[in-house]
Structure formats: structure tokens, C-alpha cells
Write an enzyme that holds these catalytic residues in place. Structure first.
Site, PDB file in Angstrom:
ATOM      1  N   SER A  57      35.148  41.514  35.342  1.00  0.00           N
ATOM      2  CA  SER A  57      35.005  40.490  36.547  1.00  0.00           C
ATOM      3  C   SER A  57      35.092  41.517  37.723  1.00  0.00           C
ATOM      4  CB  SER A  57      36.293  39.416  36.503  1.00  0.00           C
ATOM      5  OG  SER A  57      35.822  38.320  35.568  1.00  0.00           O
ATOM      6  N   LYS A  97      40.873  38.185  46.483  1.00  0.00           N
ATOM      7  CA  LYS A  97      40.422  37.345  45.569  1.00  0.00           C
ATOM      8  C   LYS A  97      41.397  36.229  45.554  1.00  0.00           C
ATOM      9  CE  LYS A  97      38.746  36.978  40.598  1.00  0.00           C
ATOM     10  NZ  LYS A  97      38.651  37.711  39.521  1.00  0.00           N
ATOM     11  N   SER A 145      33.988  37.230  37.318  1.00  0.00           N
ATOM     12  CA  SER A 145      34.593  36.033  38.130  1.00  0.00           C
ATOM     13  C   SER A 145      34.793  36.402  39.603  1.00  0.00           C
ATOM     14  CB  SER A 145      35.633  35.687  37.443  1.00  0.00           C
ATOM     15  OG  SER A 145      36.817  36.714  37.456  1.00  0.00           O
TER      16      SER A 145
END
Lengths: 97, 483
Positions: free
Chosen positions: B178, B79, B154
Site C-alpha cells: 500500500s 495518511k 491504499s
């Protein structure tokens, strides 16, 4: 709970955020409705509850306050990340004016 | 076997037996990632050269009979709020759009030392603030199951990469759901470890008392393998914990769920839940009973306050953590003629709407005269929520329920209604508030879109949590991944 535009300006000033005219109004509305929602916490009787500051309260987070240096490549990357510099010095606007 | 659907465990076996090389596997992921950029946009940065160089080295080690670990040669994605030295690390924000990380996050260093191949960085909501991966400065990521839908967030890019076959596994971060929520919406496994299990050094902080890094994978075994590679005490993160031997991961396999007490919180099937999601989760609970688990209804009486606690504590911590982005030492600087105006412009123009909204809420909640009513009251309510879990875990070994009340929704549908989007986090945030480990596992489809089944465990009992989830997965079968 309805925030006023003056309150929005005050929060933005504290947070060092420039807002557009349109955003002052949309943020006023949206933040008011979010504060309304979280206001439900006031229904809870917490007179005898200790605040919980962390997800786990197990450890001693303190360490000796020692300076540790980094390797030359890391130092170079840190310098290159600066938005403005003169040699190895960081350039900013005047701090005292 | 198709490299786009094989698990890490299967790929590692194929590498071991020389049926596949890391270069072939990495090339397959890179091709899927490059094709994906025109469809789903899972990645922010694809490091083709670096990945192939890493794969060649891994093949060399395998050939010499000296692999570094089970993960040697396995291509993974990271990420974009996790620092990889020298590479672009933007956290999906305009204020960091050209930022190159100065050092590796601890988890990235650990992956490197295990021989994993790093494919690139995945898209995310700005600073991990969002549930849809729409608020990234790089544009939205789309769900491979239906590209009109959001992938969740997210960590949407990481979930999509695993689902579409452009990475064998990925790292995400979870502050209020997330990792678990995008895993649910993309039909993959997502694990949020216990707070303190994994070092956050080099993770761009959002809410420091809640953030945790964890894996997104195609199977429970893979989640355990990746967690084992990244966990452990780190002197650079004072909140990381020395793991006790009884907290270790042992790949425990349960012959059945006999003797396992499974709690179903009655508050976790509330209003606003999509009926097909509820049906799928209820069926999954029946399947657990069929495997011998003892199902008990339990109560977490303060659940209705969890989201309000979260939406006070998180923005408060956001407003403090994001104070460092002022256009001075790194990131975008927009000159305003004076120091004060440069701060205001750099932050006003560098941060997107949601980041600014949360900074504003947090600044308000922490400001003089409001601190006791919001922040202090939320910290007290946090203890009540945490105590609910402690009480429930006296009677049960794990808790189960939905990961999200909704399957993936349409792109743009909730963009102007932040509160509606926040309500989608209702079943994930309490876990972060209490610092517990939790895993989302695919359990079915709702109108053709994946549904996530959430397992919640006691602090540091990831081993047991994974064993129960694995027993369910083995009996139920893995959800077919989107081709």
C-alpha cells in the site's frame, strides 16, 4: 468450493455483521471464489514446517502489566469520542436483559 | 525553483539559505491541495490554519538560528489511518467518519518534534483495504497523470499529494504493497521499512503481523530523511525494535554499482503482466548492469503461494482487529434495540463492502473446523516464503523486479471483481509476509503512465537498499513529476 447461503449467514452472525439480501448472494459468490483461490495452499506439503507467527521472531514482547494514566486533554478527547454518554460514563444498550 | 516539484532536500537547503520561507512553501502546498480537491481529491482533511501556524513557528526558529532538524518547516501530509490528536482520523471508513483522534501516533509526535508542518490527512481505501483508493467513504482519489485512472492504493492520497505538489512528502502505511504500489502508479518514491523499524502506535491496525508505516517522497534522499525522522524503538509498540548501530542510515553514496550483486527473481515476470511494464523494468535492470552491478537470476520457488498466504493471514488479522469497531466506545453507533443488534447494525452499516468481505473471509478462516486448513496452513507456507528470501540473500545483496504487474487502470474497472484486484498485489505481498524492507522507484512510462521498479533488501538493511536505489536514481534521473 461453494458456500451456501446458510454458511454465509453463520459467518455474518459470528462476525456481528448485518448483511442485505443482495449482499448475502454477492458475498456468497465472491467469498467462494476467493476461498477457491487460497485453497491452492493445500497443494503444499507442510508436514515438517513450523508455523511462522510473526514477520520477525526476535524479541520478547512482554512488558509489566501496569496501569498508566493519560493527561487531562487526552481523557477529555476519549470521552468526547463516545457515541452516547451520561456525564463521564459510557452509555450502552443493556448488557444483561 | 518550483515548490511543487522541489525535493525535501532542496526545500530544506532553500530554507537554510533564506531563499524561501516555510510560510511560502506551505502556502504553495495548501493552494495545490485546494485546487487538487476539485481534480484529484488527494486529501480528506486540509488543516490550513494549523499548517500556517506551524510554518510561522518554523520560520521563527530558523530566523533565530535554532531549527529543530533538517525537516523544520517542511510541509508534509499524513495518511488518514494515522492518528493526529484532536483532528479527524477516519481511515476512509463510515464507521469513523466523525472520529477525532484522542492522541498522536508516535510517528506524528516525532514529526512534530522535528518541526515538520502537518498539512492534513490523505485519502485511502477503507481501513487500507484496497489497491485503488476507490473504497473510501469520502469517494475516490484520481491519478494526476490521467484523472480517468486510479492512483493505486491504499495510500493513494499520499502518493497523489507528493506527485501533484500538494505536499513535499507524505506518510503512508503498507500491509501488502500500500505504499509501494501507489508510489509506482503516481511516479514517486515509496519505502516500506523492515517490520519493526517504525512504531505503529497510533496507526489504525489492519493486519498487525504485516503493517508498517513508511514515507512517500520525490527522491531516494528524501525517503531516507523521512525514515530517519520516524524510525526507532517505542515502548508503546511491542513489535518495534531497538536499532543496532550497523542498521543505521548513513546516506551512503556509491560511486558505481561495481561489486553489488543484484538478484532478479525469475518468478517475478509471470503471466498477466502488462508488456510495457515488463519492458520498462527489464530496461531498468539492464541499466543497473550498465552501472556495474552483477545481475544474477534467482529463484523464489514458493512465490506462487504468496498471494494465497496473504489473503488468508491478512483477512484473519482484519477480522480480529476490526472487532473493536462495535459502535460502543467510539465511532458510529446505529441502534438496534438490543446490544447484539446494535453491534450488527453499527458494523453492517458503518463498514463498507470490502471491509465486510474481508472480515467475513477472516472469520471463516479462523472458525472452528477450518482453522488448520486455512490459517495454520498459511502460517506454515509463510515460513516457506520467508525461507526462499533468506536463501536468495545468501547470494545477492538486493533483489529487483516490478512493483506492480500493471500501470494504473481505469476507475471502476475492477470494482466488482475483488479477486482480479487482489492479483495486482502479486509482487508486493511477499515482502510483507517476510517482513523485509522494499522501495519502489519510478523507472519509466507505460502508455504514458508511470512504472515502478522495486528494490527488496535484507532485514534492517535499509541503508544499503537506499544506497543502491540512489545510485540508480542518480544515473537515470528522477522521473519528471506531473505538473
Amino acid at each position: 468450493m461453494q458456500l451456501t447461503l446458510e454458511e454465509v449467514d453463520k459467518i455474518a452472525a459470528l462476525a456481528r455483521l448485518e448483511l442485505s439480501a443482495e449482499e448475502r448472494e454477492s458475498f456468497r459468490r465472491q467469498i467462494s471464489s476467493i476461498l477457491d483461490y487460497v485453497g491452492k495452499l493445500r497443494q503444499l506439503d507442510t508436514a515438517s514446517v513450523e508455523p511462522m507467527t510473526h514477520a520477525l521472531e526476535l524479541w520478547d514482547p512482554l512488558r509489566p502489566d501496569e496501569v498508566r494514566s493519560c493527561d487531562a486533554a487526552t481523557r477529555q478527547r476519549l470521552l468526547e469520542a463516545m457515541p452516547a454518554r451520561q456525564g463521564d460514563l459510557l452509555k450502552t444498550d443493556a448488557v444483561f436483559s | 525553483m518550483d515548490p511543487k516539484t522541489m525535493t525535501i532536500t532542496e526545500a530544506a537547503a532553500a530554507l537554510r539559505k533564506s531563499e524561501l520561507s516555510s510560510v511560502e512553501l506551505t502556502e504553495a502546498c495548501l493552494r495545490a491541495a485546494e485546487v487538487g480537491q476539485t481534480i484529484t481529491s488527494a486529501y480528506v482533511t486540509i488543516d490550513r490554519e494549523g499548517a500556517l501556524a506551524g510554518a510561522r513557528e518554523a520560520d521563527g526558529r530558523r530566523k533565530a538560528g535554532q531549527p529543530l532538524s533538517e525537516l523544520d518547516g517542511i510541509p508534509l501530509a499524513v495518511k488518514d489511518n494515522i492518528c493526529v490528536a484532536g483532528g479527524r482520523t477516519t481511515a476512509g471508513s463510515g464507521i469513523l467518519k466523525d472520529y477525532r483522534a484522542a492522541y498522536d501516533a508516535t510517528v506524528v509526535g516525532k514529526l512534530r518534534r522535528s518541526g515538520a508542518v502537518l498539512l492534513g490527512k490523505t485519502n485511502m481505501d477503507e481501513f487500507a483495504m484496497g489497491s485503488s483508493t476507490e473504497s473510501s467513504v469520502h469517494g475516490p482519489t484520481r491519478n494526476p497523470w490521467d484523472t480517468a485512472q486510479i492512483p493505486g492504493g491504499s495510500s493513494g492520497g499520499s502518493a497523489v499529494a507528493v506527485a501533484e505538489g500538494s505536499a513535499c512528502g507524505a506518510l503512508g502505511s503498507d500491509t501488502g504493497g500500500s505504499i509501494r504500489q501507489p508510489a509506482a502508479m503516481c511516479g514517486v518514491v515509496g519505502l516500506k521499512p523492515t517490520y519493526g523499524r517504525v512504531s505503529r502506535y497510533g496507526l489504525i491496525a489492519m493486519a498487525s503481523s504485516l503493517d508498517q508505516i513508511g514515507p512517500l517522497t520525490r527522491s531516494v534522499d528524501d525517503a531516507e530523511l523521512l525514515l530517519g525522522a520516524i524510525e526507532g524503538r517505542d515502548a508503546n509498540d511491542s513489535t518495534s525494535v531497538e536499532l543496532r548501530s550497523d542498521w543505521g542510515l548513513k546516506g551512503e553514496r556509491l560511486a558505481s554499482l561495481k561489486g553489488i550483486r543484484v538478484g532478479v527473481p525469475k518468478e517475478y515476470f509471470g503471466q498477466g503482466m502488462q508488456p510495457e511494464v515488463e519492458a520498462s523494468v527489464r530496461q531498468a535492470i539492464e541499466r543497473m548492469a550498465g552501472l556495474g552491478a552483477e545481475i544474477k537470476e534467482v529463484s523464489l520457488p514458493h512465490s506462487e503461494y504468496a498471494l494465497a498466504v496473504y489473503y488468508v493471514l491478512m483477512p484473519s488479522e482484519v477480522s480480529a482487529n476490526l472487532a473493536r469497531f462495535d459502535g460502543m466506545r467510539y465511532g458510529t453507533r446505529v441502534s438496534g434495540g438490543s446490544l447484539e443488534n446494535t453491534y450488527r447494525r453499527s458494523r453492517g452499516q458503518g463498514f463498507g463492502k470490502e471491509a465486510r468481505r474481508r472480515i467475513m473471509i477472516g472469520t471463516y478462516a479462523l472458525s472452528s473446523g477450518y482453522y488448520d486448513a486455512y490459517y495454520l496452513q498459511a502460517q506454515k507456507a509463510r515460513r516457506l516464503i520467508s525461507d526462499d528470501f533468506f536463501r536468495a540473500f545468501r547470494d545477492v545483496d538486493v533483489l529487483v523486479g516490478p512493483t506492480s504487474p500493471l500501470a494504473a487502470w481505469k476507475l471502476g474497472e475492477m470494482q466488482d471483481d475483488p479477486l482480479a484486484m487482489y492479483l495486482a498485489d502479486i509482487y508486493t505481498v511477499a515482502v510483507n509476509v517476510a517482513g523485509l524492507p522494499a522501495l519502489s522507484l519510478p523507472c519509466g512510462l507505460a502508455a504514458g503512465l508511470p512504472v515502478g521498479f522495486q528494490f527488496i533488501g535484507r532485514h534492517f538493511e535499509e541503508g544499503r537498499l537506499l544506497a543502491v536505489a540512489r545510485a540508480f536514481e542518480e544515473a537515470h534521473g528522477r522521473l519528471p513529476l506531473k505538473k
